[in-house]
Scaffold this active site. Structure first.
Site, PDB file in Angstrom:
ATOM      1  N   HIS A  25       5.820  -0.360   1.399  1.00 40.14           N
ATOM      2  CA  HIS A  25       4.652  -0.126   2.609  1.00 40.14           C
ATOM      3  C   HIS A  25       3.809  -1.273   2.245  1.00 40.14           C
ATOM      4  CE1 HIS A  25       1.949   2.578   5.137  1.00 40.14           C
ATOM      5  NE2 HIS A  25       1.234   1.398   5.001  1.00 40.14           N
TER       6      HIS A  25
ATOM      7  N   HIS B 266       3.423  11.104   2.025  1.00 35.69           N
ATOM      8  CA  HIS B 266       2.818  10.245   2.900  1.00 35.69           C
ATOM      9  C   HIS B 266       1.395  10.357   2.482  1.00 35.69           C
ATOM     10  CE1 HIS B 266       6.572   9.914   4.835  1.00 35.69           C
ATOM     11  NE2 HIS B 266       6.650  11.449   4.803  1.00 35.69           N
TER      12      HIS B 266
ATOM     13  N   GLU C 153       3.629   1.108  12.581  1.00 33.36           N
ATOM     14  CA  GLU C 153       2.612   1.651  13.359  1.00 33.36           C
ATOM     15  C   GLU C 153       1.484   0.789  13.107  1.00 33.36           C
ATOM     16  OE1 GLU C 153       1.472   5.553  11.811  1.00 33.36           O
ATOM     17  OE2 GLU C 153       3.545   6.197  11.672  1.00 33.36           O
TER      18      GLU C 153
ATOM     19  N   ARG D 203      -8.235   2.316  13.294  1.00 36.61           N
ATOM     20  CA  ARG D 203      -9.549   2.538  12.520  1.00 36.61           C
ATOM     21  C   ARG D 203      -9.924   1.816  11.310  1.00 36.61           C
ATOM     22  NH1 ARG D 203      -5.259   6.171  11.051  1.00 36.61           N
ATOM     23  NH2 ARG D 203      -5.361   5.766   8.450  1.00 36.61           N
TER      24      ARG D 203
ATOM     25  N   ARG E  89      -7.131   6.483  -5.658  1.00 37.90           N
ATOM     26  CA  ARG E  89      -8.020   7.751  -4.767  1.00 37.90           C
ATOM     27  C   ARG E  89      -8.033   8.666  -5.930  1.00 37.90           C
ATOM     28  NH1 ARG E  89      -5.531   7.965   1.057  1.00 37.90           N
ATOM     29  NH2 ARG E  89      -5.307   5.915   1.698  1.00 37.90           N
TER      30      ARG E  89
HETATM   31  C1  MV4 Z   1      10.850   4.762   7.800  1.00 35.67           C
HETATM   32  C2  MV4 Z   1      11.288   5.017   6.717  1.00 35.67           C
HETATM   33  C3  MV4 Z   1      12.747   4.183   6.617  1.00 35.67           C
HETATM   34  N1  MV4 Z   1      13.204   3.824   7.637  1.00 35.67           N
HETATM   35  N2  MV4 Z   1      11.342   4.324   8.940  1.00 35.67           N
HETATM   36  C4  MV4 Z   1       6.867   7.305   6.811  1.00 35.67           C
HETATM   37  C5  MV4 Z   1       5.345   7.376   7.520  1.00 35.67           C
HETATM   38  C6  MV4 Z   1       5.812   6.673   8.830  1.00 35.67           C
HETATM   39  N3  MV4 Z   1       4.848   6.021   9.302  1.00 35.67           N
HETATM   40  C7  MV4 Z   1       7.015   5.641   8.658  1.00 35.67           C
HETATM   41  N4  MV4 Z   1       7.454   6.475   7.564  1.00 35.67           N
HETATM   42  C8  MV4 Z   1       8.756   5.952   7.182  1.00 35.67           C
HETATM   43  N5  MV4 Z   1       9.606   5.223   8.409  1.00 35.67           N
HETATM   44  C9  MV4 Z   1      12.474   3.850   8.759  1.00 35.67           C
HETATM   45  N6  MV4 Z   1      13.455   3.501   9.744  1.00 35.67           N
HETATM   46  C10 MV4 Z   1      10.441   5.418   5.609  1.00 35.67           C
HETATM   47  C11 MV4 Z   1       9.195   5.926   5.864  1.00 35.67           C
HETATM   48  C12 MV4 Z   1       8.549   6.583   4.829  1.00 35.67           C
HETATM   49  C13 MV4 Z   1       7.513   6.040   4.119  1.00 35.67           C
HETATM   50  C14 MV4 Z   1       7.011   4.645   4.775  1.00 35.67           C
HETATM   51  C15 MV4 Z   1       5.865   4.330   4.375  1.00 35.67           C
HETATM   52  C16 MV4 Z   1       5.102   4.907   3.044  1.00 35.67           C
HETATM   53  C17 MV4 Z   1       5.779   5.955   2.557  1.00 35.67           C
HETATM   54  C18 MV4 Z   1       6.942   6.432   2.965  1.00 35.67           C
HETATM   55  C19 MV4 Z   1       7.522   7.423   2.417  1.00 35.67           C
HETATM   56  C20 MV4 Z   1       8.730   8.047   2.998  1.00 35.67           C
HETATM   57  C21 MV4 Z   1       9.267   7.477   4.237  1.00 35.67           C
END
Ligand code: MV4
Length: 450
Positions: free
Chosen positions: A207, A234, A286, A290, A336
């Site tokens: 991320h 999350h 996303e 903020r 944190r």
């Molecule tokens: C995903 C993903 C894998 N593939 N989308 C989790 C929060 C949301 N904002 C989007 N997320 C994810 N979207 C696709 N197509 C995996 C996650 C996800 C994740 C993303 C960011 C940080 C931590 C996470 C933990 C689990 C899953």
């Protein structure tokens, strides 16, 4: 410039905003619930107004009470902090209708980014790479066809979701049809909106998010990235900048794409553009409209004050700097510190008996704690952020270990022992981690005996 800013928040972020206001010569108004009468933010502001009982829905989310407090105290702007009303477009609209300034983007931009499907389509049109998937909501038939095209596994996401809520992985068509039913039911119950869409499922992404800053004249700059892959359910736990996964060329490429797109949108304020990053590719997920919890790591490596920047652009000033003026220096890591059991994630409210925060070179603590402070059970369990900065990532890790060892918070359990274990972990030291890593780590980690 504003004369008086009301801060519609509590805890460390309310203090963070008060501090910058004071440096800018702006008066501050705190609002607080009856559970926060003795809270540091209420004490530190120039004025403070009780806006309701402990439950957030009656106080920190009470739009009318907050607007009344602004009216009574003669505030001319409202800073929402993060969480609570910070991404509530209706609130931002009410603030403007009352003749005040909302320190944040316009209600239209907040609303646009709040709809994950609109956000994704908009970013794609502006040339930002997105996760392959359906353009919008899908019925069963369209979903099955799209999934075959995208390739399994696919991820079912709620249009009204976000923050990871309401996501279901499907490995094949049977799982897809079953998952769609479940996802729609959950989305209806959770968000009052049953629409879902599909994306290619990334198995082990990082991320990585890009910090942007824009004025209302179409100028937008990026302030580099933050790697926030260390999270669980999350909830981010550790954030750092720069990301161990990026080099200067990669940073510049994604940063320029993002700042061009956000400039084209006519966005004003700070913002964070979130990506999943896997095998050298960025995929937009996303945008947060903020100031974020982890903004200090960006402040440490750029030397900027993001709250000051927010206030200046909200007051209609043009950006005081160009992209080429931004210099990234050294490495920063934020931990944190939560008042919660790191294993169960259950909050551990209580009273702080003894308090000693670390200090020294390259150490910053953002917290509203003090000896005798009560940590109420009603709100987020984040009680402090420890941010360290040094020339290299390796030095930064040593500084983090040193600062964590100095931190004394007695009277309630905190996540400090877990953070110490992370700061000493070999994989973390190598920068080898992804969004599933912390969950795997916690499966075998046990808190040390008292
Ligand atoms: C995903 C993903 C894998 N593939 N989308 C989790 C929060 C949301 N904002 C989007 N997320 C994810 N979207 C696709 N197509 C995996 C996650 C996800 C994740 C993303 C960011 C940080 C931590 C996470 C933990 C689990 C899953």
């Amino acid at each position: 410039m504003f004369d008086k800013i009301l801060i519609a928040n509590r805890g460390e972020i309310a203090l963070r905003v008060i501090r910058t206001c004071r440096e800018m010569g702006i008066q501050t108004v705190a609002v607080h619930s009856t559970a926060d009468t003795d809270a540091m933010h209420a004490r530190l502001a120039d004025a403070s107004v009780c806006i309701g009982p402990p439950a957030a829905s009656d106080s920190y989310l009470n739009k009318v009470a907050i607007l009344a407090a602004a009216e009574i105290t003669g505030a001319d702007a409202i800073h929402p902090g993060y969480g609570f009303l910070s991404e509530n477009a209706d609130f931002a609209e009410m603030v403007v209708e009352h003749g005040l300034t909302f320190i944040g983007p316009t209600p239209e931009h907040i609303r646009m980014m709040g709809d994950k499907v609109v956000a994704k389509a908009t970013m794609r049109q502006l040339g930002v790479p997105v996760v392959p998937g359906t353009e919008g909501q899908v019925d069963d038939e369209v979903a099955a066809r799209a999934a075959r095209e995208i390739g399994y596994p696919v991820l079912i996401k709620a249009v009204a979701g976000g923050g990871g809520r309401g996501m279901i992985v499907a490995q094949d068509e049977d799982e897809l049809l079953e998952g769609l039913q479940l996802a729609r039911r959950e989305a209806q119950a959770g968000f009052g909106d049953n629409r879902v869409y599909l994306e290619k499922y990334l198995r082990r992404p990082r991320h990585i998010e890009i910090q942007i800053l824009a004025d209302e004249y179409g100028h937008c700059i990026h302030l580099g990235e933050r790697d926030c892959s260390l999270q669980r359910r999350h909830q981010k736990l550790v954030e750092e900048a720069p990301s161990p996964a990026l080099d200067d060329a990669g940073r510049q490429a994604i940063g320029e794409r993002v700042s061009r797109a956000i400039g084209d949108l006519g966005y004003r304020g700070v913002g964070t553009v979130e990506f999943l990053y896997e095998e050298g590719e960025f995929y937009f997920i996303e945008m947060n409209t903020r100031l974020q919890v982890e903004h200090p790591v960006t402040e440490m490596i750029t030397g900027l004050d993001l709250v000051r920047a927010q206030i200046e652009v909200a007051a209609g000033r043009p950006l005081g700097m160009r992209q080429q003026d931004i210099r990234f220096t050294g490495h920063a890591i934020e931990c944190r510190i939560n008042a919660e059991d790191p294993r169960t994630l259950l909050p551990t409210p209580g009273t702080v008996q003894t308090y000693h925060a670390p200090g020294g070179p390259g150490v910053r603590v953002d917290s509203a704690l003090y000896a005798g402070a009560k940590v109420p059970p009603y709100y987020d369990s984040l009680i402090a952020k420890l941010i360290v900065h040094d020339r290299t990532r390796e030095d930064c890790l040593h500084r983090l270990q040193r600062a964590l060892a100095e931190y004394v918070i007695a009277g309630l359990p905190t996540g400090i022992p877990l953070l110490q274990a992370l700061a000493e972990d070999a994989d973390f030291a190598k920068g080898n981690y992804h969004t599933g890593w912390l969950t795997e780590f916690l499966a075998t980690w046990h808190p040390p005996a008292e």
